[in-house]
Design a protein around this motif. Structure first.
Motif, PDB file in Angstrom:
ATOM      1  N   GLN A   8       0.886  -1.167   0.000  1.00  0.00           N
ATOM      2  CA  GLN A   8       0.000   0.000   0.000  1.00  0.00           C
ATOM      3  C   GLN A   8       0.914   1.205   0.000  1.00  0.00           C
ATOM      4  O   GLN A   8       1.873   1.258   0.775  1.00  0.00           O
ATOM      5  CB  GLN A   8      -0.857  -0.013   1.245  1.00  0.00           C
ATOM      6  N   GLU A  35       3.222   0.502   3.171  1.00  0.00           N
ATOM      7  CA  GLU A  35       3.038  -0.574   4.133  1.00  0.00           C
ATOM      8  C   GLU A  35       2.900  -1.885   3.365  1.00  0.00           C
ATOM      9  O   GLU A  35       2.343  -1.901   2.265  1.00  0.00           O
ATOM     10  CB  GLU A  35       1.786  -0.306   4.962  1.00  0.00           C
ATOM     11  N   ASP A  66      -5.715   7.681   9.947  1.00  0.00           N
ATOM     12  CA  ASP A  66      -5.592   6.222  10.155  1.00  0.00           C
ATOM     13  C   ASP A  66      -6.422   5.749  11.340  1.00  0.00           C
ATOM     14  O   ASP A  66      -6.124   4.739  11.956  1.00  0.00           O
ATOM     15  CB  ASP A  66      -4.137   5.740  10.210  1.00  0.00           C
ATOM     16  N   SER A 100      -0.555  -5.840   8.924  1.00  0.00           N
ATOM     17  CA  SER A 100       0.587  -5.045   8.463  1.00  0.00           C
ATOM     18  C   SER A 100       1.885  -5.778   8.781  1.00  0.00           C
ATOM     19  O   SER A 100       2.297  -5.889   9.919  1.00  0.00           O
ATOM     20  CB  SER A 100       0.587  -3.671   9.131  1.00  0.00           C
ATOM     21  N   LEU A 132      -3.123   6.412   3.888  1.00  0.00           N
ATOM     22  CA  LEU A 132      -1.959   5.838   4.567  1.00  0.00           C
ATOM     23  C   LEU A 132      -1.033   6.972   5.012  1.00  0.00           C
ATOM     24  O   LEU A 132      -0.380   7.607   4.185  1.00  0.00           O
ATOM     25  CB  LEU A 132      -1.218   4.895   3.617  1.00  0.00           C
TER      26      LEU A 132
END
Ligand code: HAM
Length: 426
Positions: free
Chosen positions: A165, A271, A210, A282, A258
């Motif tokens: 990502q 990530e 986030d 993650s 992100l």
């Protein structure tokens, strides 16, 4: 009265002998992959002055505000157990004048880190990270290179289905413009935000992006996107990173929300997300942090890197039933029978070990059957049997544990014989 039985601290765990192979496999594979790519290893202390993290990770991040283990040592200094390593590596980079080393400076590390988080599968208070950082080059090709480095490691470990990502956080000026727009939008929708996010909005609005709070998700879906606020230079940098990734066929997803949980990033942030669902998906993360060396008192130096969670890698390996190479067990079991054989067996075990032959045995145990049974369980290819008669004649029995075949070999020649069979030349 029996004493208190202590347990490991919540959120920590013991790595027992049978679990070592998986860790060793991950570390060895990592070592090979980064060494091939020209990295040198660095080990920084597990504690630093708390300020190292407050300044770099950011005073209003969860990591520093809620998760960092801080302590006052007996001299009154404020120390912190490292919650991550980038800040400490940057501190070391500056302290050792690495700015004058040939560029780029590539540093890799592995070790325990500490965060006071709510423990659950894949999330610990002491956890292990492996990481890689590159200093001294601003080129977008380096961003792509570090991403490919991690993908190569996943591939070597047999962890498939990892997606990248990726986002760009722009530079300071871009973020200022973006923050203004974001704050305006969030303020206008404040009533719909979760309580925690209203607090975040006041302290560090980027952190709202986030947020895991369900109420806030709807508001966030229509929030302004940072990619629309990038300067032409940052836009070009990001485009170029993606071009390199496209060239290499890396599966990435643009994720405009992100922002990562650390304040030091600029431009590229990414990530690595595993194929399995869950909040602990993650597998690692990183990005560019061109301003950090200067922020910690060094000369302005561009940098980019990542860190991966070792427990999460191992969970992925286990979920796939991957077999990891185990280290070979002992080569020979020395069994002894009766008092006179005791000393001879004791001596022989030590002499075998001196000769580089992995030998085990217990001299105080009776019963040849029991001893050979143990040898069998250990899976040793050979057992040596020493009885009274053998001691007198200075000849011992070498038993092939697979076939059961036995031969008589002079005691004095035993070490040389096994060294020959195992081709030990050192
Ligand atoms: P991070 O995203 O905070 O980044 O951590 C990297 C990885 O460490 C996470 O993706 C996760 O796999 C693992 N991890 C983090 N916290 C825990 C925990 N409590 N238990 C188990 N695993 C955990 C950093 O630390 C940055 N220093 C990465 C970086 C390097 N950026 C640039 N260079």
């Amino acid at each position: 009265m029996a004493g208190k039985q202590y347990q490991n601290v919540r959120g920590t765990y013991d790595i027992l002998p049978e679990q070592q192979a998986a860790y060793r496999h991950v570390y060895e594979t990592f070592r090979q992959v980064v060494i091939d790519a020209g990295f040198g290893f660095i080990e920084t202390p597990m504690m630093e002055e708390a300020g190292v993290f407050v300044r770099s990770v950011g005073g209003s991040t969860d990591i520093v505000e809620k998760e960092m283990y801080v302590l006052k040592d007996r001299g009154g200094d404020d120390l912190a157990l490292r919650p991550e390593s980038t800040a400490g590596v940057v501190r070391a980079f500056i302290q050792h004048g690495m700015g004058s080393w040939p560029k780029p400076v590539k540093l890799a590390y592995a070790g325990p880190h500490f965060r006071y988080e709510r423990p659950q599968a894949g999330r610990y208070r002491q956890f292990f990270q492996i990481g890689a950082e590159i200093f001294g080059e601003a080129s977008p090709s380096l961003d792509a290179q570090v991403i490919l480095l991690a993908m190569r490691l996943y591939a070597r470990l047999g962890i498939t289905g990892v997606t990248v990502q990726i986002n760009s956080l722009g530079d300071t000026a871009d973020r200022k413009k973006y923050l203004k727009a974001l704050v305006e939008y969030l303020e206008a929708n404040k009533k719909k935000l979760a309580k925690l996010d209203i607090e975040r909005l006041a302290k560090n609005p980027l952190r709202v992006l986030d947020s895991k709070e369900p109420e806030s998700q709807e508001v966030l879906a229509d929030a302004p996107q940072i990619l629309n606020y990038l300067s032409p230079e940052c836009h070009e940098h990001f485009r170029s990173v993606l071009e390199y990734l496209d060239e290499m066929g890396v599966a990435y997803e643009l994720n405009s929300r992100l922002v990562r949980g650390l304040d030091y990033y600029n431009r590229t942030a990414f990530e690595f997300v595993g194929a399995r669902d869950g909040s602990q998906s993650s597998l690692g993360g990183g990005g560019r942090y061109d301003g950090l060396v200067e922020l910690l008192g060094g000369q302005s130096t561009p940098a980019v890197g990542w860190a991966l969670g070792v427990e999460r890698l191992i969970m992925e390996l286990e979920a796939r039933g991957r077999q990891v190479p185990t280290s070979p067990g002992p080569c020979v079991y020395v069994a002894s029978l009766g008092e006179p054989a005791r000393i001879a067996a004791f001596r022989l075990i030590e002499e075998l070990l001196d000769g580089g032959v992995a030998a085990v045995g217990s001299v105080d145990r009776d019963g040849i059957g029991g001893q050979l049974g143990r040898a069998d369980k250990l899976g040793v290819p050979y057992a040596i049997i020493i009885g009274q008669k053998e001691v007198m004649e200075q000849i011992v029995i070498l038993r092939d544990m697979t076939t059961g075949a036995q031969e008589m070999i002079p005691l004095k020649k035993m070490v040389a014989e096994l060294r020959k069979r195992y081709e030990i030349t050192t």
